[in-house]
Design an enzyme around this catalytic site. Structure first.
Site, mmCIF file in Angstrom:
data_model
loop_
_atom_site.group_PDB
_atom_site.id
_atom_site.type_symbol
_atom_site.label_atom_id
_atom_site.label_comp_id
_atom_site.label_asym_id
_atom_site.label_seq_id
_atom_site.Cartn_x
_atom_site.Cartn_y
_atom_site.Cartn_z
ATOM 1 C CE LYS A 154 11.529 16.568 -9.764
ATOM 2 N NZ LYS A 154 10.647 17.537 -9.453
ATOM 3 C CG ASP B 289 13.959 21.819 -11.226
ATOM 4 O OD1 ASP B 289 14.777 22.274 -11.849
ATOM 5 O OD2 ASP B 289 13.632 22.567 -9.825
#
Length: 211
Positions: free
Chosen positions: A121, A139
């Site tokens: 991420k 997320d």
């Protein structure tokens, strides 16, 4: 509609609301964004921005960060939480960037994810927002929305990223993530989604949303 067509319709409707988004974490360099992303784990962006203003006044780049004692870093970043763990990762990460990359943040997923405290991420945030390299950060907002809308049936960030990468053109990946995050914060919250005021209601299957 095919999955690709549905994804593009979703993108267009969210883009009509929020347009081209920018990363909410304040930074003046790839290293500063790397540090901010690292601090943002389990911490709101607004607080991170307040902390990084103080942190970057002391250590604005990898060289100065690597030379700053871990104890001093920890004291500054304490409001972000998990300061003991984050300060050590940040200090070690800066040292590696100085020693192995001449002080410049690397620009590949493979190299970024070898740095302490940097997962896929965070790497995708850096690639898309600093280097113009397509990346789709997943997320908690992105994960929640794509499952709630019914676009995916998995909570695995890696599987969600792979599915979006298959269905959405690469040039849209970074902004698509931003759009979903914005919508998750402003309309489609975890506990009280505003379905009656949602522009994507006709697409959304409202999975696990209480009627």
């Amino acid at each position: 509609m095919t999955a690709k067509e549905t994804y593009l319709k979703l993108y267009r409707q969210l883009f009509a609301l929020y347009g081209d988004c920018v990363c909410p974490l304040k930074h003046d360099s790839p290293f500063q964004l790397l540090a901010a992303v690292m601090l943002s784990a389990q911490c709101r962006d607004e607080r991170v921005n307040l902390v990084t203003e103080k942190l970057f006044a002391v250590a604005p780049d990898a060289v100065t960060m690597s030379e700053t004692p871990v104890e001093e870093i920890e004291k500054i970043i304490r409001p972000c939480g998990l300061s003991n763990h984050k300060s050590r990762n940040l200090h070690e990460c800066a040292g590696i960037i100085v020693a192995q990359f001449n002080g410049e943040v690397p620009q590949t997923m493979e190299e970024l994810t070898k740095l302490p405290g940097i997962g896929r991420k965070s790497a995708n945030v850096l690639l898309g927002n600093c280097f113009g390299i397509p990346g789709f950060p997943v997320d908690t907002h992105v994960n929640r929305l794509l499952n709630r809308i019914g676009m995916v049936k998995t909570t695995s960030p890696e599987a969600i990223e792979a599915e979006v990468n298959r269905q959405v053109p690469p040039e849209l990946w970074t902004n698509f993530s931003h759009l979903l995050i914005q919508h998750g914060r402003q309309v489609c919250s975890s506990r009280a989604p505003q379905c009656s005021n949602c522009t994507i209601s006709e697409i959304c299957k409202k999975v696990n949303v209480k009627k």
